[in-house]
Write a protein that holds these residues in place. Structure first.
Motif, PDB file in Angstrom:
ATOM      1  N   VAL A 389       0.836  -1.196   0.000  1.00 26.89           N
ATOM      2  CA  VAL A 389       0.000   0.000   0.000  1.00 26.89           C
ATOM      3  C   VAL A 389       0.876   1.253   0.000  1.00 26.89           C
ATOM      4  N   GLN A 390       1.923   1.255   0.819  1.00 24.74           N
ATOM      5  CA  GLN A 390       2.820   2.415   0.891  1.00 24.74           C
ATOM      6  C   GLN A 390       3.489   2.685  -0.455  1.00 24.74           C
ATOM      7  N   ARG A 391       3.964   1.624  -1.099  1.00 24.29           N
ATOM      8  CA  ARG A 391       4.651   1.801  -2.379  1.00 24.29           C
ATOM      9  C   ARG A 391       3.718   2.417  -3.416  1.00 24.29           C
ATOM     10  N   MET A 392       2.506   1.868  -3.539  1.00 23.94           N
ATOM     11  CA  MET A 392       1.550   2.431  -4.496  1.00 23.94           C
ATOM     12  C   MET A 392       1.196   3.872  -4.138  1.00 23.94           C
ATOM     13  N   SER A 393       1.070   4.150  -2.861  1.00 18.45           N
ATOM     14  CA  SER A 393       0.702   5.499  -2.419  1.00 18.45           C
ATOM     15  C   SER A 393       1.791   6.507  -2.764  1.00 18.45           C
ATOM     16  N   VAL A 394       3.045   6.128  -2.542  1.00 20.88           N
ATOM     17  CA  VAL A 394       4.157   7.022  -2.893  1.00 20.88           C
ATOM     18  C   VAL A 394       4.184   7.265  -4.394  1.00 20.88           C
ATOM     19  N   HIS A 395       4.068   6.203  -5.180  1.00 26.68           N
ATOM     20  CA  HIS A 395       4.098   6.356  -6.634  1.00 26.68           C
ATOM     21  C   HIS A 395       2.924   7.213  -7.116  1.00 26.68           C
ATOM     22  N   ALA A 396       1.757   7.028  -6.518  1.00 27.87           N
ATOM     23  CA  ALA A 396       0.593   7.851  -6.896  1.00 27.87           C
ATOM     24  C   ALA A 396       0.838   9.309  -6.576  1.00 27.87           C
ATOM     25  N   ALA A 397       1.410   9.583  -5.419  1.00 31.02           N
ATOM     26  CA  ALA A 397       1.671  10.969  -5.014  1.00 31.02           C
ATOM     27  C   ALA A 397       2.682  11.640  -5.924  1.00 31.02           C
ATOM     28  N   ILE A 398       3.694  10.902  -6.330  1.00 36.22           N
ATOM     29  CA  ILE A 398       4.721  11.465  -7.207  1.00 36.22           C
ATOM     30  C   ILE A 398       4.145  11.781  -8.585  1.00 36.22           C
ATOM     31  N   ALA A 399       3.319  10.872  -9.098  1.00 40.31           N
ATOM     32  CA  ALA A 399       2.781  11.024 -10.459  1.00 40.31           C
ATOM     33  C   ALA A 399       1.479  11.819 -10.512  1.00 40.31           C
ATOM     34  N   GLY A 400       0.818  12.021  -9.362  1.00 41.47           N
ATOM     35  CA  GLY A 400      -0.509  12.632  -9.382  1.00 41.47           C
ATOM     36  C   GLY A 400      -1.505  11.730 -10.087  1.00 41.47           C
ATOM     37  N   ASP A 401      -1.386  10.424  -9.862  1.00 44.95           N
ATOM     38  CA  ASP A 401      -2.187   9.425 -10.568  1.00 44.95           C
ATOM     39  C   ASP A 401      -3.352   9.005  -9.677  1.00 44.95           C
ATOM     40  N   ILE A 402      -4.550   9.540  -9.923  1.00 44.95           N
ATOM     41  CA  ILE A 402      -5.688   9.263  -9.059  1.00 44.95           C
ATOM     42  C   ILE A 402      -6.154   7.813  -9.191  1.00 44.95           C
ATOM     43  N   ASP A 403      -5.946   7.197 -10.345  1.00 43.31           N
ATOM     44  CA  ASP A 403      -6.326   5.790 -10.497  1.00 43.31           C
ATOM     45  C   ASP A 403      -5.442   4.889  -9.633  1.00 43.31           C
ATOM     46  N   LEU A 404      -4.149   5.165  -9.600  1.00 37.03           N
ATOM     47  CA  LEU A 404      -3.245   4.399  -8.750  1.00 37.03           C
ATOM     48  C   LEU A 404      -3.533   4.677  -7.273  1.00 37.03           C
ATOM     49  N   LEU A 405      -3.895   5.910  -6.959  1.00 41.85           N
ATOM     50  CA  LEU A 405      -4.277   6.257  -5.591  1.00 41.85           C
ATOM     51  C   LEU A 405      -5.475   5.415  -5.145  1.00 41.85           C
ATOM     52  N   LYS A 406      -6.455   5.267  -6.002  1.00 38.53           N
ATOM     53  CA  LYS A 406      -7.634   4.453  -5.671  1.00 38.53           C
ATOM     54  C   LYS A 406      -7.251   2.995  -5.459  1.00 38.53           C
ATOM     55  N   LEU A 407      -6.333   2.491  -6.261  1.00 35.33           N
ATOM     56  CA  LEU A 407      -5.883   1.110  -6.085  1.00 35.33           C
ATOM     57  C   LEU A 407      -5.129   0.944  -4.766  1.00 35.33           C
ATOM     58  N   ALA A 408      -4.358   1.949  -4.392  1.00 35.70           N
ATOM     59  CA  ALA A 408      -3.651   1.902  -3.106  1.00 35.70           C
ATOM     60  C   ALA A 408      -4.644   1.819  -1.954  1.00 35.70           C
ATOM     61  N   VAL A 409      -5.668   2.666  -1.991  1.00 29.53           N
ATOM     62  CA  VAL A 409      -6.675   2.672  -0.932  1.00 29.53           C
ATOM     63  C   VAL A 409      -7.443   1.344  -0.934  1.00 29.53           C
ATOM     64  N   LEU A 410      -7.769   0.837  -2.115  1.00 26.92           N
ATOM     65  CA  LEU A 410      -8.493  -0.433  -2.224  1.00 26.92           C
ATOM     66  C   LEU A 410      -7.723  -1.576  -1.577  1.00 26.92           C
ATOM     67  N   HIS A 411      -6.385  -1.547  -1.690  1.00 25.17           N
ATOM     68  CA  HIS A 411      -5.564  -2.632  -1.160  1.00 25.17           C
ATOM     69  C   HIS A 411      -5.210  -2.449   0.315  1.00 25.17           C
ATOM     70  N   ASP A 412      -5.620  -1.349   0.910  1.00 25.95           N
ATOM     71  CA  ASP A 412      -5.409  -1.192   2.349  1.00 25.95           C
ATOM     72  C   ASP A 412      -6.182  -2.289   3.085  1.00 25.95           C
ATOM     73  N   PRO A 413      -5.568  -2.965   4.065  1.00 24.94           N
ATOM     74  CA  PRO A 413      -6.246  -4.106   4.715  1.00 24.94           C
ATOM     75  C   PRO A 413      -7.590  -3.768   5.339  1.00 24.94           C
ATOM     76  N   LEU A 414      -7.677  -2.680   6.101  1.00 24.90           N
ATOM     77  CA  LEU A 414      -8.946  -2.351   6.754  1.00 24.90           C
ATOM     78  C   LEU A 414      -9.983  -1.861   5.749  1.00 24.90           C
ATOM     79  N   VAL A 415      -9.567  -1.013   4.820  1.00 25.64           N
ATOM     80  CA  VAL A 415     -10.498  -0.529   3.797  1.00 25.64           C
ATOM     81  C   VAL A 415     -11.071  -1.702   3.017  1.00 25.64           C
ATOM     82  N   GLY A 416     -10.196  -2.629   2.610  1.00 23.98           N
ATOM     83  CA  GLY A 416     -10.643  -3.773   1.834  1.00 23.98           C
ATOM     84  C   GLY A 416     -11.582  -4.686   2.595  1.00 23.98           C
TER      85      GLY A 416
END
Length: 488
Positions: A389-416
């Motif tokens: 989750v951290q890796r995807m979140s960092v990459h999303a923040a660097i790129a401003g990629d909202i689709d990757l941000l959503k995937l990061a949140v989706l893969h969070d254990p509690l959110v999922g």
């Protein structure tokens, strides 16, 4: 010795005062300069007055400056300490409020989970700005000490993309060790020797010795269950100890957010938490505490200023790592602590690129990590879920990629464990729109997110959470403090 320390986010008044007095407990450091910087001129004025009072009361030559011009504060600095909270309590309130609409009940929300991921999105662009300034105007080879959460994401961005010599610092390990020493009946925490390793807020006491004697799982479980306070406050933590075989550094409330088993059903949450203090699992507990602390400080500032007139007592130096690291680097007095750095083989069964928290030693040659650690498999599996989750979140923040941000949140254990993909997609849109002022990298994504929200049919609810307490007034806080003083 004479060198410069810049503190970014110095308006975190109480914490800045602690770091300042800790550092001045080192005799060789009396001639150094502290450069304070913050976006709040009001808070800067308050902390500058407190630190000036400390310098005057202790008859020190220490220099203290304060400016809202961060770049000026960083000029020539050898060490830069960050304790920023990007977006302040306003953005933080949305980190808690919006996920609750989708059934996600967080205690803190500053590490992973929906709130922690968005907190990282706000922080990372600012962290990279810090790194740019450090590279351009600080002393060559300056070291960046990051105290700000989300620890792993901020440190990951600073090392991987900011290209600055960075170490992340937290006090969870020290607090956990103090608990263990207490339940085992140690006369002081120095009787306990331990190896603690993992990732920030998911670090594990994988080896324990009390006065040289190994401490096993059964003895530790029995000691915690027999303790009159911790047996009630740390129920979830004790349950994880029973199942994993090792104790977690992190508080009951924090730990409950990182595991998908304890906070996914409202009727189960109250079974595992304790409401005696926010840190044991209360819904939005840290937000309430932070709000009350800010209000209390503003009202009681004259008393804080008066207290600053007392002499510095080296015997009261805290166990925060910063002063001890600086002392080791500058004087070669060796310090052992637990530090957040890039893995690079330190923990054998975690990814090389992950930011891990593990033991190391500091001397004039730098921070030297103890390598060759292997985590118990359950601990490694839990850490891996967060690292991904951290890796995807960092990459999303660097790129401003909202689709990757959503995937990061989706893969969070509690959110999922709580939300559907449709709910996650809408929740992230809502959070990005609400926090657009602090998310410059998503500026181009905001109009489309607003459009999707206007057409969405995903249902939400207004929910305060399973265990919410109201923010107490200054009068209530004052009355409670008086009652505790009278009782004690």
């Amino acid at each position: 010795m004479s060198f410069k320390i810049a503190i970014i986010g110095a308006g975190s008044v109480g914490f800045t005062k602690k770091l300042f007095t800790d550092i001045l407990c080192v005799p060789e450091f009396k001639d150094i300069e502290f450069a304070l910087t913050d976006v709040s001129e009001h808070n800067l004025g308050m902390i500058k007055a407190i630190l000036d009072r400390i310098v005057e009361a202790n008859n020190l030559p220490t220099k203290v400056t304060a400016t809202t011009n961060r770049r000026k504060a960083l000029e020539g600095a050898r060490y830069i300490i960050s304790c920023v909270r990007v977006g302040g309590l306003e953005a933080y309130a949305d980190d808690i409020r919006i996920p609750l609409k989708y059934g996600i009940d967080q205690c803190v929300g500053d590490t992973i989970c929906a709130g922690g991921i968005l907190y990282g999105q706000r922080n990372i662009p600012v962290i990279l700005d810090f790194c740019k300034d450090i590279s351009e105007v600080a002393e060559t080879g300056a070291k960046f000490l990051n105290y700000a959460n989300p620890m792993a994401m901020n440190t990951w961005a600073a090392i991987e993309y900011g290209k600055v010599d960075t170490v992340g610092l937290c006090h969870g390990v020290q607090h956990g060790a103090e608990q263990i020493a207490e339940v085992l009946g140690a006369k002081s925490r120095w009787e306990l020797d331990y190896v603690c390793s993992g990732i920030n807020h998911q670090t594990w006491f994988i080896e324990l010795r009390l006065n040289g004697r190994p401490i096993g799982k059964d003895e530790l479980v029995a000691a915690f269950e027999a303790h009159p306070v911790y047996s009630k406050q740390e129920k979830l933590r004790i349950d994880v100890l029973k199942r994993f075989g090792v104790y977690s550094t992190e508080s009951n409330g924090h730990l409950s957010e990182y595991l998908p088993w304890y906070r996914k059903r409202p009727d189960e949450i109250t079974r595992w938490i304790d409401m005696s203090d926010w840190i044991h699992g209360e819904t939005g507990g840290y937000l309430r505490y932070s709000t009350e602390t800010r209000n209390w400080f503003e009202t009681e500032y004259p008393q804080f200023l008066e207290a600053a007139s007392k002499p510095i007592d080296p015997a009261r130096r805290s166990n925060e790592h910063a002063s001890h690291i600086l002392e080791a680097l500058e004087t070669n007095r060796v310090y052992r602590g637990h530090f957040n750095v890039k893995n690079n083989g330190v923990i054998a069964n975690l990814p090389q690129d992950a930011i891990i928290e593990s033991p190391g030693f500091v001397d004039r040659f730098g921070i030297n990590m103890a390598a060759g650690i292997t985590l118990p498999e359950a601990c490694a599996a839990t850490c891996m879920a967060s690292i991904n989750v951290q890796r995807m979140s960092v990459h999303a923040a660097i790129a401003g990629d909202i689709d990757l941000l959503k995937l990061a949140v989706l893969h969070d254990p509690l959110v999922g464990a709580v939300s559907t993909p449709e709910e996650v997609w809408q929740m992230v849109d809502e959070m990005v729109v609400a926090q657009a002022a602090w998310l410059p990298q998503y500026a181009d994504a905001v109009p489309a997110a607003k459009e999707r929200l206007s057409k969405s049919k995903v249902k939400t609810r207004e929910w305060a959470g399973a265990a919410r307490r109201s923010v107490r007034s200054i009068e209530e806080l004052r009355a409670e403090k008086a009652a505790l003083k009278q009782a004690g």
